[in-house]
Design a protein around this motif. Sequence first.
Motif, PDB file in Angstrom:
ATOM      1  N   GLN A  52       0.850  -1.231  -0.023  1.00 45.96           N
ATOM      2  CA  GLN A  52       0.061  -0.345   0.102  1.00 45.96           C
ATOM      3  C   GLN A  52       0.740   1.343   0.097  1.00 45.96           C
ATOM      4  O   GLN A  52       0.591   2.368  -0.676  1.00 45.96           O
ATOM      5  N   LEU A  56       1.335   3.973  -3.505  1.00 44.99           N
ATOM      6  CA  LEU A  56       0.605   5.141  -3.246  1.00 44.99           C
ATOM      7  C   LEU A  56       1.175   6.571  -3.192  1.00 44.99           C
ATOM      8  O   LEU A  56       2.383   6.388  -2.508  1.00 44.99           O
ATOM      9  N   GLU A  57       0.733   7.362  -3.689  1.00 43.27           N
ATOM     10  CA  GLU A  57       1.561   8.870  -3.357  1.00 43.27           C
ATOM     11  C   GLU A  57       1.448   9.015  -1.896  1.00 43.27           C
ATOM     12  O   GLU A  57       0.497   8.626  -1.136  1.00 43.27           O
ATOM     13  N   LYS A  58       2.156  10.099  -1.348  1.00 40.26           N
ATOM     14  CA  LYS A  58       1.981  10.484   0.097  1.00 40.26           C
ATOM     15  C   LYS A  58       0.379  11.022   0.253  1.00 40.26           C
ATOM     16  O   LYS A  58      -0.138  10.550   1.589  1.00 40.26           O
ATOM     17  N   SER A  59      -0.193  11.791  -0.425  1.00 44.53           N
ATOM     18  CA  SER A  59      -1.481  12.202  -0.229  1.00 44.53           C
ATOM     19  C   SER A  59      -2.623  10.971  -0.375  1.00 44.53           C
ATOM     20  O   SER A  59      -3.449  11.091   0.609  1.00 44.53           O
ATOM     21  N   GLU A  60      -2.233  10.260  -1.408  1.00 42.77           N
ATOM     22  CA  GLU A  60      -3.261   9.007  -1.168  1.00 42.77           C
ATOM     23  C   GLU A  60      -3.023   8.094  -0.066  1.00 42.77           C
ATOM     24  O   GLU A  60      -3.922   7.621   0.366  1.00 42.77           O
ATOM     25  N   CYS A  61      -1.780   7.802   0.423  1.00 37.54           N
ATOM     26  CA  CYS A  61      -1.482   7.100   1.563  1.00 37.54           C
ATOM     27  C   CYS A  61      -2.320   7.614   2.926  1.00 37.54           C
ATOM     28  O   CYS A  61      -2.863   6.893   3.708  1.00 37.54           O
ATOM     29  N   LEU A  63      -5.175   9.418   2.813  1.00 35.45           N
ATOM     30  CA  LEU A  63      -6.542   9.118   2.445  1.00 35.45           C
ATOM     31  C   LEU A  63      -6.647   7.618   2.723  1.00 35.45           C
ATOM     32  O   LEU A  63      -7.760   7.513   3.346  1.00 35.45           O
ATOM     33  N   PHE A  64      -5.946   6.777   2.488  1.00 30.52           N
ATOM     34  CA  PHE A  64      -5.836   5.185   2.606  1.00 30.52           C
ATOM     35  C   PHE A  64      -6.168   5.272   4.470  1.00 30.52           C
ATOM     36  O   PHE A  64      -6.871   4.449   4.788  1.00 30.52           O
ATOM     37  N   GLU A 126      -8.545  15.793   1.259  1.00 34.73           N
ATOM     38  CA  GLU A 126      -7.074  15.847   1.041  1.00 34.73           C
ATOM     39  C   GLU A 126      -6.545  16.989   1.904  1.00 34.73           C
ATOM     40  O   GLU A 126      -6.969  18.039   2.167  1.00 34.73           O
TER      41      GLU A 126
END
Length: 195
Positions: A52, A56-61, A63-64, A126
């Motif tokens: 994971q 994932l990019e930092k912002s996606e991580c 949000l995850f 975000e």
Amino acid sequence: MSSSEEDSSTNNLDLDSLKPVYNLIELGLEEYEDNELVLDTVHDLMQFFKKQSNSLEKSECVLFLKAQLMAFEITNKNVESQRQNYRYNYNASLLLCKPVFLKLCGISDHVLLAIQKHLQENGLTEKTHGNTGCIPKLKSKVHLDSSITFLVKCFLEQYGNINRLPSPMRHKNESEPFIYLPTGNTYTSVQRIFL
């Protein structure tokens, strides 16, 4: 298939199926017994979170992690309490303690608290950095015009021709000797002369 091909294919399978050795003390899991079930679970969790975080990019991580926290949130019967509690788990069947969750996610307690605070205040949006949209201070202080830079360059060349001291060293190659300015000169004193 020859026997050497079979041996190499089984060796490849053995290498692929090998699991790394996990030190439970380093992971903060010293209270758990070192057995195959625990090590398999740790391996599965490490692979899941590594996949994971790498994909994932930092912002996606972030949000995850927020989505996971929403799933982990425990609703309190007491409405007056503003504090949120979380029950960390893996695949809804394996409960985790907070230190294990932090280790698996590769974040600190401070980062997790910041994510939880942002989740409570802003929901599943975000998070933008506080400096976003601000002009860097260094760029806002000085703006040099090409006419000014030309004047400064001409002044420095002329000042160097007048006040230069040739290098006392001999040069074996055919390069020009180094030129030095007197040691009593500072950037500020040269600037005053220019002004």
